[in-house]
Design a protein around this motif. Structure first.
Motif, PDB file in Angstrom:
ATOM      1  N   THR A   1      23.964  89.635  81.863  1.00  0.00           N
ATOM      2  CA  THR A   1      24.225  90.695  82.327  1.00  0.00           C
ATOM      3  C   THR A   1      26.115  90.552  82.166  1.00  0.00           C
ATOM      4  OG1 THR A   1      23.604  92.248  83.720  1.00  0.00           O
ATOM      5  CG2 THR A   1      22.422  92.302  82.543  1.00  0.00           C
ATOM      6  N   ILE A   2      26.120  90.289  82.899  1.00  0.00           N
ATOM      7  CA  ILE A   2      27.500  90.465  83.290  1.00  0.00           C
ATOM      8  C   ILE A   2      28.343  89.215  82.696  1.00  0.00           C
ATOM      9  CG2 ILE A   2      29.053  89.158  85.274  1.00  0.00           C
ATOM     10  CD1 ILE A   2      26.980  89.673  88.003  1.00  0.00           C
ATOM     11  N   ASN A   3      27.685  88.111  82.171  1.00  0.00           N
ATOM     12  CA  ASN A   3      28.128  87.177  81.297  1.00  0.00           C
ATOM     13  C   ASN A   3      28.937  88.452  80.228  1.00  0.00           C
ATOM     14  OD1 ASN A   3      28.345  85.435  78.599  1.00  0.00           O
ATOM     15  ND2 ASN A   3      28.627  84.394  80.675  1.00  0.00           N
ATOM     16  N   LEU A   4      27.905  88.558  79.851  1.00  0.00           N
ATOM     17  CA  LEU A   4      28.239  89.534  78.101  1.00  0.00           C
ATOM     18  C   LEU A   4      29.177  91.116  78.447  1.00  0.00           C
ATOM     19  CD1 LEU A   4      24.843  90.703  76.876  1.00  0.00           C
ATOM     20  CD2 LEU A   4      26.404  88.670  76.779  1.00  0.00           C
ATOM     21  N   MET A   5      29.053  91.579  79.997  1.00  0.00           N
ATOM     22  CA  MET A   5      30.453  92.588  80.182  1.00  0.00           C
ATOM     23  C   MET A   5      32.005  91.964  80.202  1.00  0.00           C
ATOM     24  SD  MET A   5      28.369  94.980  82.087  1.00  0.00           S
ATOM     25  CE  MET A   5      27.524  94.436  83.195  1.00  0.00           C
ATOM     26  N   LEU A   6      31.570  91.004  81.321  1.00  0.00           N
ATOM     27  CA  LEU A   6      32.907  90.201  81.617  1.00  0.00           C
ATOM     28  C   LEU A   6      33.757  89.230  79.913  1.00  0.00           C
ATOM     29  CD1 LEU A   6      34.753  89.231  83.446  1.00  0.00           C
ATOM     30  CD2 LEU A   6      33.449  87.057  83.568  1.00  0.00           C
ATOM     31  N   GLY A   7      32.845  88.917  79.022  1.00  0.00           N
ATOM     32  CA  GLY A   7      33.448  88.639  78.201  1.00  0.00           C
ATOM     33  C   GLY A   7      34.128  89.120  76.997  1.00  0.00           C
ATOM     34  N   ARG A   8      33.960  90.727  77.125  1.00  0.00           N
ATOM     35  CA  ARG A   8      34.224  92.062  76.917  1.00  0.00           C
ATOM     36  C   ARG A   8      35.019  91.894  76.968  1.00  0.00           C
ATOM     37  NH1 ARG A   8      30.649  95.994  73.409  1.00  0.00           N
ATOM     38  NH2 ARG A   8      32.523  96.623  72.922  1.00  0.00           N
TER      39      ARG A   8
ATOM     40  N   ALA B   1      21.572  97.612  72.020  1.00  0.00           N
ATOM     41  CA  ALA B   1      21.699  96.260  71.637  1.00  0.00           C
ATOM     42  C   ALA B   1      20.449  95.345  71.280  1.00  0.00           C
ATOM     43  CB  ALA B   1      23.234  96.015  71.563  1.00  0.00           C
ATOM     44  N   ALA B   2      19.936  95.623  72.435  1.00  0.00           N
ATOM     45  CA  ALA B   2      18.857  94.663  72.550  1.00  0.00           C
ATOM     46  C   ALA B   2      17.848  94.602  71.890  1.00  0.00           C
ATOM     47  CB  ALA B   2      18.642  93.765  74.040  1.00  0.00           C
ATOM     48  N   GLY B   3      17.620  96.210  72.009  1.00  0.00           N
ATOM     49  CA  GLY B   3      16.289  96.936  71.146  1.00  0.00           C
ATOM     50  C   GLY B   3      15.280  96.580  71.387  1.00  0.00           C
ATOM     51  N   LEU B   4      15.754  96.798  72.968  1.00  0.00           N
ATOM     52  CA  LEU B   4      14.027  96.424  73.405  1.00  0.00           C
ATOM     53  C   LEU B   4      12.829  97.869  73.300  1.00  0.00           C
ATOM     54  CD1 LEU B   4      15.119  96.554  76.903  1.00  0.00           C
ATOM     55  CD2 LEU B   4      15.058  94.299  75.572  1.00  0.00           C
ATOM     56  N   GLU B   5      12.054  96.983  73.180  1.00  0.00           N
ATOM     57  CA  GLU B   5      10.696  98.182  72.982  1.00  0.00           C
ATOM     58  C   GLU B   5      10.213  99.220  74.079  1.00  0.00           C
ATOM     59  OE1 GLU B   5       6.591  96.957  70.703  1.00  0.00           O
ATOM     60  OE2 GLU B   5       6.543  96.499  72.722  1.00  0.00           O
ATOM     61  N   GLY B   6      10.489  98.496  74.870  1.00  0.00           N
ATOM     62  CA  GLY B   6       9.519  99.326  76.784  1.00  0.00           C
ATOM     63  C   GLY B   6      10.933  99.535  77.213  1.00  0.00           C
ATOM     64  N   CYS B   7      10.705  99.938  78.682  1.00  0.00           N
ATOM     65  CA  CYS B   7      11.657 100.367  79.549  1.00  0.00           C
ATOM     66  C   CYS B   7      12.500  99.387  80.695  1.00  0.00           C
ATOM     67  CB  CYS B   7      10.862 101.200  80.723  1.00  0.00           C
ATOM     68  SG  CYS B   7      10.256 102.596  80.525  1.00  0.00           S
TER      69      CYS B   7
ATOM     70  N   LYS C   1      25.037  85.091  70.179  1.00  0.00           N
ATOM     71  CA  LYS C   1      27.053  84.896  70.665  1.00  0.00           C
ATOM     72  C   LYS C   1      27.226  86.521  70.977  1.00  0.00           C
ATOM     73  CE  LYS C   1      27.653  80.275  67.969  1.00  0.00           C
ATOM     74  NZ  LYS C   1      29.154  79.502  67.985  1.00  0.00           N
ATOM     75  N   GLY C   2      26.707  87.264  71.583  1.00  0.00           N
ATOM     76  CA  GLY C   2      26.550  88.358  71.634  1.00  0.00           C
ATOM     77  C   GLY C   2      26.342  89.876  71.166  1.00  0.00           C
ATOM     78  N   GLU C   3      25.866  89.234  69.699  1.00  0.00           N
ATOM     79  CA  GLU C   3      25.742  90.489  68.787  1.00  0.00           C
ATOM     80  C   GLU C   3      24.516  90.989  68.819  1.00  0.00           C
ATOM     81  OE1 GLU C   3      25.224  90.759  63.886  1.00  0.00           O
ATOM     82  OE2 GLU C   3      26.733  89.319  64.527  1.00  0.00           O
ATOM     83  N   GLY C   4      23.992  92.425  68.563  1.00  0.00           N
ATOM     84  CA  GLY C   4      23.265  92.825  69.281  1.00  0.00           C
ATOM     85  C   GLY C   4      21.921  93.588  67.353  1.00  0.00           C
ATOM     86  N   VAL C   5      21.483  94.606  68.408  1.00  0.00           N
ATOM     87  CA  VAL C   5      20.681  94.954  66.854  1.00  0.00           C
ATOM     88  C   VAL C   5      21.448  95.755  65.865  1.00  0.00           C
ATOM     89  CG1 VAL C   5      18.078  95.142  67.471  1.00  0.00           C
ATOM     90  CG2 VAL C   5      19.642  96.634  68.322  1.00  0.00           C
ATOM     91  N   ASP C   6      21.195  96.423  64.749  1.00  0.00           N
ATOM     92  CA  ASP C   6      22.609  96.554  63.870  1.00  0.00           C
ATOM     93  C   ASP C   6      23.600  96.239  64.195  1.00  0.00           C
ATOM     94  OD1 ASP C   6      20.362  98.236  63.053  1.00  0.00           O
ATOM     95  OD2 ASP C   6      20.457  99.823  64.749  1.00  0.00           O
ATOM     96  N   GLY C   7      24.199  95.497  64.393  1.00  0.00           N
ATOM     97  CA  GLY C   7      25.797  94.605  64.313  1.00  0.00           C
ATOM     98  C   GLY C   7      26.165  94.691  65.983  1.00  0.00           C
ATOM     99  N   ARG C   8      25.428  95.384  66.816  1.00  0.00           N
ATOM    100  CA  ARG C   8      26.421  95.835  68.147  1.00  0.00           C
ATOM    101  C   ARG C   8      26.540  94.544  68.748  1.00  0.00           C
ATOM    102  NH1 ARG C   8      22.213 100.401  70.038  1.00  0.00           N
ATOM    103  NH2 ARG C   8      21.870 101.558  67.913  1.00  0.00           N
ATOM    104  N   CYS C   9      27.919  94.426  68.681  1.00  0.00           N
ATOM    105  CA  CYS C   9      28.154  93.212  69.521  1.00  0.00           C
ATOM    106  C   CYS C   9      28.386  93.513  71.115  1.00  0.00           C
ATOM    107  CB  CYS C   9      29.614  93.446  69.151  1.00  0.00           C
ATOM    108  SG  CYS C   9      30.827  92.066  69.865  1.00  0.00           S
ATOM    109  N   VAL C  10      28.055  93.194  71.675  1.00  0.00           N
ATOM    110  CA  VAL C  10      27.847  93.788  73.825  1.00  0.00           C
ATOM    111  C   VAL C  10      28.807  92.557  74.372  1.00  0.00           C
ATOM    112  CG1 VAL C  10      26.282  95.503  73.727  1.00  0.00           C
ATOM    113  CG2 VAL C  10      26.027  93.341  73.807  1.00  0.00           C
TER     114      VAL C  10
END
Length: 303
Positions: free
Chosen positions: A7-14, A138-144, A178-187
């Motif tokens: 998760t740090i890779n995603l946050m640091l990249g932003r 953004a990942a669209g998780l089904e569970g918790c 490459k960082g894009e989630g559901v509905d085009g959310r960029c994280v």
């Protein structure tokens, strides 16, 4: 567990893309209160597990620093009379002199991940909880999505998250896309993820010296991902849009020492492997994992 580090890779990249963090600057530029174990290290060196300091992470050693950090992060009860620190007070107490890694190999330290998380929070002005909520949505998780916190509410980015294998595969698609989630959310940031693959840090020890550590992920230049304590693994291939994950267990004492020095097909207790979005379902074991990374997106598997 340690797959949480990704998760740090995603946050640091932003943060890098937005000009909030410069990988070549020293940690002290963002955290002036940090101790000598990190003050003079660059952000990139910390993110790449390329720093030499007095923190140790040898789980065969009953006195390893990692057990003390477990107390600080809330994952272990303190010994009688032991001071109960917080994650960040513990980080400030890590010492070091010459922080240059002269081994030529990864110096894996989970404390590094907490330092980078702190830098992200300080530089962005956003608490880590908000960053994580954005990633989970953004990942669209089904569970918790569960994550442990210390007594100040700081989430354990070094290895505190828990989720199902199926949701871990959904999360892995953030890297495959490459960082894009559901509905085009960029994280995440596509350029940063590409640099993660193309400009890695030090390699692992033999026989895994074909793998490098890079910005809180493992990579061989094609896939990137991470392992977790006990044998979990997540791999994502942005070239094919494929993600593979599996869970496992440690069944033998010697696995505790060598869990990071094993090929995927040597895991005990193979539980499941997963992946993608194609409706065809198939159970596989870990011998199929690396083969799956080369499968075109139309033939991806799902759990």
């Amino acid at each position: 567990m340690s797959i949480t580090k990704t998760t740090i890779n995603l946050m640091l990249g932003r943060c890098v893309a937005d000009g909030l963090v410069d990988l070549d600057r020293k940690v002290r530029d963002y955290l002036p209160e940090i101790g000598t174990g990190y003050a003079e290290a660059t952000v990139k060196a910390v993110a790449d597990m390329n720093v030499a300091n007095d923190f140790s992470e040898d789980y065969s050693d009953p006195y390893t620093s990692a057990f003390d950090m477990d107390v600080a992060t809330g994952n272990r009860l303190p010994l009688e009379g032991q001071k109960e620190e917080t994650t960040r007070s513990f980080l400030c107490g890590i010492t070091g002199d010459d922080l240059t890694n002269r081994t030529g190999e990864v110096l894996y330290k989970s404390a590094n991940s907490e330092v980078i998380g702190w830098i992200i929070e300080r530089a962005s002005g956003r608490v880590l909880r908000d960053w994580l909520i954005e990633i989970v949505e953004a990942a669209g998780l089904e569970g918790c999505y569960h994550i442990s916190c210390d007594r100040e509410g700081v989430p354990g980015l070094n290895g505190g998250a828990c989720l199902t294998a199926r949701d871990l595969a959904r999360y892995g698609l953030l890297f495959a896309r490459k960082g894009e989630g559901v509905d085009g959310r960029c994280v995440g940031d596509a350029a940063f993820i590409e640099e993660t693959r193309r400009n890695p840090g030090p390699t692992l020890a033999k026989p895994l010296d074909w793998t490098s550590y890079s910005r809180q992920t493992y990579t061989n230049g094609t896939w990137l991902g991470h392992g977790g304590y006990g044998g979990q693994f997540m791999l994502a291939n942005p070239d094919t849009g494929t993600v593979v994950v599996y869970f496992s267990v440690l069944e033998k004492q010697e696995r505790l020492r060598h869990r990071l020095q094993r090929a995927p097909d040597e895991n005990d207790g193979r539980t499941c492997c997963v992946i993608g979005e194609w409706p065809r379902r198939r159970r596989v074991d870990s011998a199929d994992l690396l083969k799956a990374l080369a499968v075109p997106s139309r033939d991806r598997w799902t759990l």
